[in-house]
Design an enzyme around this catalytic site. Structure first.
Site, short mmCIF file in Angstrom:
data_model
loop_
_atom_site.label_atom_id
_atom_site.label_comp_id
_atom_site.label_asym_id
_atom_site.label_seq_id
_atom_site.Cartn_x
_atom_site.Cartn_y
_atom_site.Cartn_z
CE LYS A 182 46.98 21.49 57.66
NZ LYS A 182 48.22 21.60 56.89
CD GLU B 152 38.36 36.04 55.88
OE1 GLU B 152 38.15 36.32 54.68
OE2 GLU B 152 37.73 36.57 56.81
CB CYS C 212 42.95 36.02 49.25
SG CYS C 212 43.42 36.49 50.89
CD GLU D 267 42.10 33.35 44.73
OE1 GLU D 267 41.84 32.26 45.24
OE2 GLU D 267 42.30 34.39 45.38
#
Ligand code: ADP
Length: 478
Positions: free
Chosen positions: A171, A246, A280, A379
């Site tokens: 997906k 992750e 990231c 973040e």
């Protein structure tokens, strides 16, 4: 013509469709992509379960050849795929072609890895017995990916899944289904048995959720946000499925007084702003010691002024648009937060207009910041970086480690002593000396510590840890 899901070797429509919009030019609809629902997941998982035996029965030579062929096709198509990637995600064309190249290389790496599957034969502590330790596939695995690396991340999950004998239900992110679909089109043409790889596009809350909860999915490999990752881990644990996550980063780049100034500035520009800061592994906290601080900031600002923010497909663009209006709003919000916290916005952070209507934002640099500010803890995932001034190396190391994340950490120094110490004492999963925090090889482990990663490492031969389970067999010769 709209783009369909791929289930059990057939292209099938979803309940609805979703337009894939170019963030460099929001009037450009790339195509409409099937939007599946939770009920599309079940036939895909059934097909993946049925395909396990035929996929394994092909044997390692045929499986290796298929993965190699997929890699070759991706490499051969890299110009067109790179264009599609830049168009749907907004990174520049050279960055996008580079990502596609990486995806192709990953398939070729795992093509060879198929042939390197090995076990161990040990003597038993009981006379007359021997013991073998072998690896077996997990079964059907669910792969859930984000929009920021729409072909490399699917590649680094699908290739090892297949290499170690698993089958896949994939997906991709809602925002960037184009590369996912194109990759599956290639895979479908390379001799993979029906059902071994299935694509179900759609929302995380429906398709993703069902995939995570499906009892026959034995492992879930996910890349995305911390909130979603934590929820997936909890859900997978409740039914004892394996999970690999992750997630985010708040990666430090330490610049010491003895650094080569040009290297330091180049690492900061590349790490903080390339790919629009939407990585990231981006360097969002630039931690600088006092003697080089002013020279570094001045030179960084000077080089930032020369960065061209424009349409991702236009030649000469250094920084493409932000991926969509939601992410742009989040970036602008954090820029306002930084100012309200007392940080000085030295340059950038402005929405820009270009020839084509898109989500353009000039790269933003904060100075006079400290590590407790929200802009240095959360973040942002955009072209926004902060400079944190520290007294010396010891404080730099402490600030670098003072974060909920631990993906990548960089240092720019000419000192072997500090470089070695940083490699040893950084709490990040990946450490970079005199190179940007972002940009990694494809044949070695990728992953972090703390809130950045959970479960075993991805990429290289370390991927085997997640995609296999261990069997210990005892034989008595009789
Ligand atoms: P981002 O902020 O990058 O969109 P997300 O974690 O929301 O990060 O999304 C990463 C991937 O996870 C996407 O493919 C998304 O559709 C999927 N996802 C989102 N919510 C869920 C969920 N509840 N269950 C499974 N997958 C999800």
């Amino acid at each position: 013509m709209s783009k369909l899901n791929f289930i059990d070797g057939q292209w099938v429509a979803g309940g609805t469709e979703r337009p894939n919009i170019n963030p460099s030019d929001i009037n450009d609809v790339i195509d409409n992509y099937a939007e599946g629902s939770a009920s599309d997941v079940d036939p895909a998982v059934d097909a993946a379960a049925q395909a396990l035996a035929p996929w394994q029965a092909l044997g390692i030579q045929a499986r290796s050849d298929i993965l190699d062929q997929i890699g070759n096709r991706v490499l051969a198509d890299k110009q067109a795929l790179g264009r599609l990637l830049a168009r749907e995600e907004g990174k520049t064309l050279p960055e996008a072609i580079g990502e596609v190249h990486r995806a192709g290389s990953i398939f070729k790496f795992f093509a060879a890895e198929v042939l390197r599957q090995r076990g161990e034969l040990l003597e038993s502590v009981r006379p007359g017995l021997d013991v073998s330790v072998t690896r077996e596939p997990l079964g059907p695995v669910g792969i859930i990916t984000p929009w920021n690396f729409p072909i490399a991340i699917p590649a680094w999950k699908i290739a090892p899944a297949l290499a170690y004998g698993n089958t896949v239900v994939f997906k991709p992110a809602e925002l960037a289904p184009g590369c996912a679909h194109a990759l599956i089109e290639i895979i479908a043409q390379c001799g993979v048995p029906a059902g071994a790889v299935n694509l179900v596009m759609g929302a995380g809350s429906t398709v993703g959720d069902r995939l995570v909860k499906h009892p026959d999915i034995r492992g879930i490999s996910f890349t995305g946000s911390v909130a979603t990752g934590s929820a997936i881990a909890a859900s997978a644990a409740s039914r004892l499925a394996k999970v690999q996550l992750e997630m985010g980063g708040k990666n430090p780049l330490v610049v010491l007084d003895d650094a080569d100034l040009e290297t330091a500035v180049d690492c900061a520009i590349n790490g903080a702003f390339f790919s629009t800061g939407q990585r990231c592994t981006a360097s969002s906290r630039i931690i600088v010691t006092p003697e080089i601080h002013d020279r570094f900031v001045e030179q960084l600002q000077h080089k930032m002024a020369a960065l061209v923010v424009d349409n991702a497909l236009k030649e000469g663009t250094h920084i493409g648009p932000v991926v969509d209006d939601r992410q742009l709003a989040q970036d602008l919000d954090y820029i306002a937060v930084g100012q309200s916290e007392g940080a000085t916005l030295l340059t950038g952070g402005e929405q820009l207009e270009r020839q084509t209507a898109g989500y353009y934002l000039s790269p933003a640099l904060f100075v006079d910041t400290d590590n407790h500010m929200r802009i240095n803890r959360e973040e942002i995932f955009g072209p926004v970086a902060s400079v944190i001034k520290v007294a010396d190396y010891d404080e730099a190391l402490a600030v670098a480690n003072d974060t909920d994340f631990g993906l990548s950490a960089g240092i720019v120094t000419r000192s072997l002593k500090y470089a070695s110490d940083f490699k040893a004492r950084s709490q990040a999963g990946m450490v970079m000396v005199n190179v940007p925090t972002a940009g990694v090889d494809y044949h070695v482990p990728f992953g972090g510590t703390k809130g950045s990663s959970y479960g075993s490492r991805e990429q290289g031969s370390y991927a085997r840890e997640f995609y296999t389970t261990v069997k210990t067999a005892y034989t008595f010769a009789g």
